[in-house]
Design a protein around this motif. Structure first.
Motif, mmCIF file in Angstrom:
data_model
loop_
_atom_site.group_PDB
_atom_site.id
_atom_site.type_symbol
_atom_site.label_atom_id
_atom_site.label_comp_id
_atom_site.label_asym_id
_atom_site.label_seq_id
_atom_site.Cartn_x
_atom_site.Cartn_y
_atom_site.Cartn_z
ATOM 1 N N GLU A 18 0.839 -1.211 0.000
ATOM 2 C CA GLU A 18 0.000 0.000 0.000
ATOM 3 C C GLU A 18 0.873 1.260 0.000
ATOM 4 O O GLU A 18 0.564 2.247 -0.671
ATOM 5 C CB GLU A 18 -0.878 -0.049 1.248
ATOM 6 C CG GLU A 18 -1.917 1.047 1.281
ATOM 7 C CD GLU A 18 -2.721 0.977 2.567
ATOM 8 O OE1 GLU A 18 -3.165 -0.134 2.906
ATOM 9 O OE2 GLU A 18 -2.881 2.012 3.217
ATOM 10 N N VAL B 224 2.044 1.829 -3.403
ATOM 11 C CA VAL B 224 0.974 2.402 -4.236
ATOM 12 C C VAL B 224 0.848 3.904 -3.975
ATOM 13 O O VAL B 224 0.764 4.708 -4.911
ATOM 14 C CB VAL B 224 -0.374 1.688 -3.953
ATOM 15 C CG1 VAL B 224 -1.526 2.416 -4.630
ATOM 16 C CG2 VAL B 224 -0.316 0.252 -4.421
ATOM 17 N N PHE C 152 -3.838 -0.485 -10.995
ATOM 18 C CA PHE C 152 -3.071 -1.705 -10.711
ATOM 19 C C PHE C 152 -3.958 -2.943 -10.824
ATOM 20 O O PHE C 152 -5.177 -2.856 -10.688
ATOM 21 C CB PHE C 152 -2.473 -1.629 -9.302
ATOM 22 C CG PHE C 152 -1.573 -0.448 -9.091
ATOM 23 C CD1 PHE C 152 -0.249 -0.478 -9.497
ATOM 24 C CD2 PHE C 152 -2.062 0.711 -8.506
ATOM 25 C CE1 PHE C 152 0.582 0.624 -9.301
ATOM 26 C CE2 PHE C 152 -1.242 1.815 -8.307
ATOM 27 C CZ PHE C 152 0.082 1.770 -8.703
ATOM 28 N N ALA D 111 -4.320 -5.329 -8.737
ATOM 29 C CA ALA D 111 -5.041 -5.688 -7.496
ATOM 30 C C ALA D 111 -5.774 -4.485 -6.892
ATOM 31 O O ALA D 111 -5.951 -4.422 -5.680
ATOM 32 C CB ALA D 111 -4.064 -6.284 -6.498
ATOM 33 N N ASN E 260 -5.657 -1.995 -5.308
ATOM 34 C CA ASN E 260 -4.842 -1.239 -4.347
ATOM 35 C C ASN E 260 -5.472 0.055 -3.865
ATOM 36 O O ASN E 260 -4.830 1.103 -3.837
ATOM 37 C CB ASN E 260 -3.452 -0.952 -4.941
ATOM 38 C CG ASN E 260 -2.649 -2.208 -5.111
ATOM 39 O OD1 ASN E 260 -2.832 -3.179 -4.384
ATOM 40 N ND2 ASN E 260 -1.782 -2.227 -6.097
ATOM 41 N N ILE F 197 -7.110 2.342 -0.767
ATOM 42 C CA ILE F 197 -6.814 2.443 0.672
ATOM 43 C C ILE F 197 -8.009 1.869 1.423
ATOM 44 O O ILE F 197 -9.119 2.392 1.319
ATOM 45 C CB ILE F 197 -6.551 3.911 1.088
ATOM 46 C CG1 ILE F 197 -5.389 4.483 0.289
ATOM 47 C CG2 ILE F 197 -6.274 4.012 2.585
ATOM 48 C CD1 ILE F 197 -5.171 5.973 0.463
#
Lengths: 406, 227
Positions: free
Chosen positions: A296, A299, B91, B93, B95, B97
């Motif tokens: 995360e 990302v 992305f 997956a 991703n 939050i």
């Protein structure tokens, strides 16, 4: 910034159980540490209060050099001018004169060395509350020609109220001192040492006994509180000049203060160990939080969040975990400490006897001064900031590609 | 007008031991408004190429110039800032939050850009409407299906008004219906708003929709077909 704080706050609750376990460890640490600090500080306050109220007062005035050589020849001349100077000093609330000397006391069969303490009954009582400790007979009245003796001394010398005590000793400039005095009352002093040796009489009578007319060993001064001592001390030092020795309670009780400092240092070490253990608990949680969110993080940096901002989110998370535990701990410890402040723990057995021997009431007192609590908050805050360096370090070394593959 | 120019791009892993040429001399350019798919077998270098274009990875040799800026020459902070302003990422997956709602996930990048609340609210609403999730605006990712999460990810990628979107296997985790739905949305955004999309994919349905298909094998372009 608000968004980062909000993100940090929500992040810590992703794994509620883990966060609660971590904050619980901080909570118990804070409660324990606050309780311990409160007990320490309460005891110190009690010791100081006992010493100040029981004997030394906040300030004492002697003849220059008396403190190092406590003999009756080193007494000050207590003139009305000296008394006026002291009374007129701003901040002085009470004063009492004392003349102390050692003598030999005799009853019908027994002889013993005693501490003769010449006092002004009313003034002394307003500071040390002797009248409240009288267990038999009466306290000294103005113009009384009798004495009040410690219960230990009375027991040893088999004296009762109404019996006669004979005192023999050396007075001012080597003069002979002798007199006989009826026992008016028997006082129970908390300090066994004092209880076994003390003989109270009027200061005028004491001056007569030791041929020290108009002389005193000390003038005991009370001020409003501890904080008022320095200005009064400075003012008296200036106004009384070099012939007098002005001493504050700290100077007179150096040994006690050193013991307090040493005890405080031991407390700091104990609390330090406790917080280090808690700190490792927090670190473990933060390490897990960082490890499981590396992707995360990758990302977030990929989409344009600066690493510094991401690091600030994690530092906030660390601080939040610490602060939740601290706040809960402080909130829980206030009523507990508050209760014990008004219901001090009675010490029994050897510990209680030891305290009595040292002249202190056998109670464990508690303090609710703000530093008991904010010191915990500050300690945990500093620890969390140090722990917060870990995620900062990890993020500074974060490789986006590696993190995205995590 | 070219938005991306890639010149003689190389990426070598394990240069000292056994060198692996993930990207081996690729020269390409993309125009504004393209809907391009980069295809090829696993390990052919698609993702590496996309990562280098997006400034997530550094080439061993060669340059990627985006709108006149050589992204691989930018330093860490500048590059992150450049990505935020110019490139949208989707992305495989999703991703998102997990602690943020769909709205907050889309808004987040606008926070980073310092946009004011009105602007953020307006754009978030527009984008989530555009991807068909106006009714799930306050749902957290765990309450959304994979397809819905990927649509939020597309809305997030578009939030900063980037010059182009890089989507790495965006349909790999989606079922057919969700894939169709997502591709329709992206195609619509491409046609109506002239947004450039570059995909890396294995998915034939994406390839079918793409108007340009670049095939890569062993890190090199073997075909570049415009439909």
């Amino acid at each position: 910034m608000f968004e980062h704080i909000s993100l940090a706050w929500r992040n810590i609750w992703r794994n509620k159980r883990r966060t609660l376990i971590t904050t619980a460890s901080i909570f118990f640490g804070v409660v324990l540490s606050a309780f311990m600090t409160s007990m320490q500080e309460g005891s110190y306050e009690q010791y100081i209060k006992t010493v100040v109220n029981f004997y030394s007062g906040y300030i004492q005035i002697h003849k220059a050099g008396y403190w190092d050589d406590k003999v009756i020849n080193n007494t000050l001349v207590y003139t009305p001018e000296v008394e006026r100077t002291i009374r007129q000093t701003s901040g002085v609330t009470m004063l009492t004169p004392r003349l102390e000397n050692f003598a030999l006391a005799s009853s019908e069969e027994i002889t013993k060395g005693v501490l003769v303490l010449g006092i002004d009954p009313q003034k002394e009582d307003s500071i040390t509350r002797i009248s409240k400790k009288i267990i038999y007979g009466n306290y000294l009245r103005p113009n009384d020609n009798g004495v009040v003796i410690g219960s230990g001394l009375a027991g040893f010398m088999k004296l009762n109220v109404g019996d006669t005590l004979v005192l023999i000793g050396q007075g001012f400039h080597g003069s002979s001192a002798a007199g006989k005095y009826p026992v008016r009352g028997i006082v129970k002093q908390p300090s066994p040492e004092l209880d076994r040796t003390v003989v109270y009489m009027l200061v005028a009578q004491c001056q007569e006994l030791f041929s020290a007319s108009g002389r005193l060993t000390s003038v005991v001064i009370m001020v409003t509180d501890k904080d008022a001592v320095p200005p009064v001390f400075q003012s008296l030092k200036k106004s009384l000049g070099k012939d007098f020795e002005v001493m504050d309670w700290q100077e007179m009780n150096r040994i006690l203060l050193k013991q307090i400092e040493s005890d405080r240092a031991q407390g700091v070490i104990t609390k330090g160990i406790l917080y280090v253990i808690i700190g490792f608990g927090i670190l473990g949680t933060i390490m897990m939080m960082v490890a499981e969110r590396k992707k995360e993080m990758g990302v977030l940096v990929a989409i344009g969040m600066q690493k510094s901002k991401l690091a600030s989110v994690l530092v906030f998370e660390t601080i939040f975990i610490g602060m939740v535990g601290v706040i809960a701990g402080i909130v829980a410890s206030i009523p507990v400490i508050w209760y014990f402040m008004f219901h001090p723990i009675l010490m029994t057995g050897q510990a209680g006897e030891m305290m009595l021997e040292m002249g202190f009431d056998p109670y464990l007192s508690f303090s609710i001064m703000p530093s008991v609590f904010y010191n915990q908050a500050l300690t945990v805050f500093i620890f969390t900031l140090i722990i917060g360096l870990y995620p900062v370090f990890i993020i500074s070394r974060l490789k986006i590609i590696k993190a995205l593959r995590n | 007008m070219n938005i991306i120019e890639i010149t003689d791009l190389h990426k070598v892993y394990d240069q000292e031991a056994v060198p692996v040429w993930a990207v081996n001399g690729i020269t390409l350019s993309f125009e504004v408004g393209e809907f391009a798919a980069i295809v090829g077998p696993s390990g052919s270098g698609k993702t590496t190429l996309l990562n280098i274009i997006g400034g997530l990875d550094d080439p061993t040799k060669g340059n990627v110039v985006i709108d006149g800026v050589t992204i691989n020459k930018l330093g860490g902070r500048q590059r992150t800032d450049f990505r935020m302003k110019n490139i949208g990422f989707v992305f495989q997956a999703y991703n998102l939050i997990p602690v943020f709602t769909a709205r907050e996930n889309v808004e987040f990048i606008m926070h980073l850009q310092g946009k004011n609340k009105n602007e953020r609210d307006k754009r978030t609403k527009e984008l989530l409407e555009a991807v068909g999730l106006a009714d799930r605006i306050d749902s957290r990712p765990n309450k959304l299906s994979g397809g819905q999460q990927q649509r939020v990810a597309v809305a997030r990628a578009l939030a900063s008004k980037p010059k182009f979107i890089l989507a790495d296997e965006p349909t790999a985790n989606l079922d057919s219906k969700s894939t169709e739905n997502l591709l329709d949305i992206m195609e619509k955004l491409n046609r109506n708003e002239n947004i450039t999309f570059i995909f890396s994919t294995h998915d034939q349905r994406v390839v079918n929709k793409a108007r340009r298909v670049i095939t890569i094998e062993d890190g090199a372009v073997v075909s570049d077909i415009r439909k």
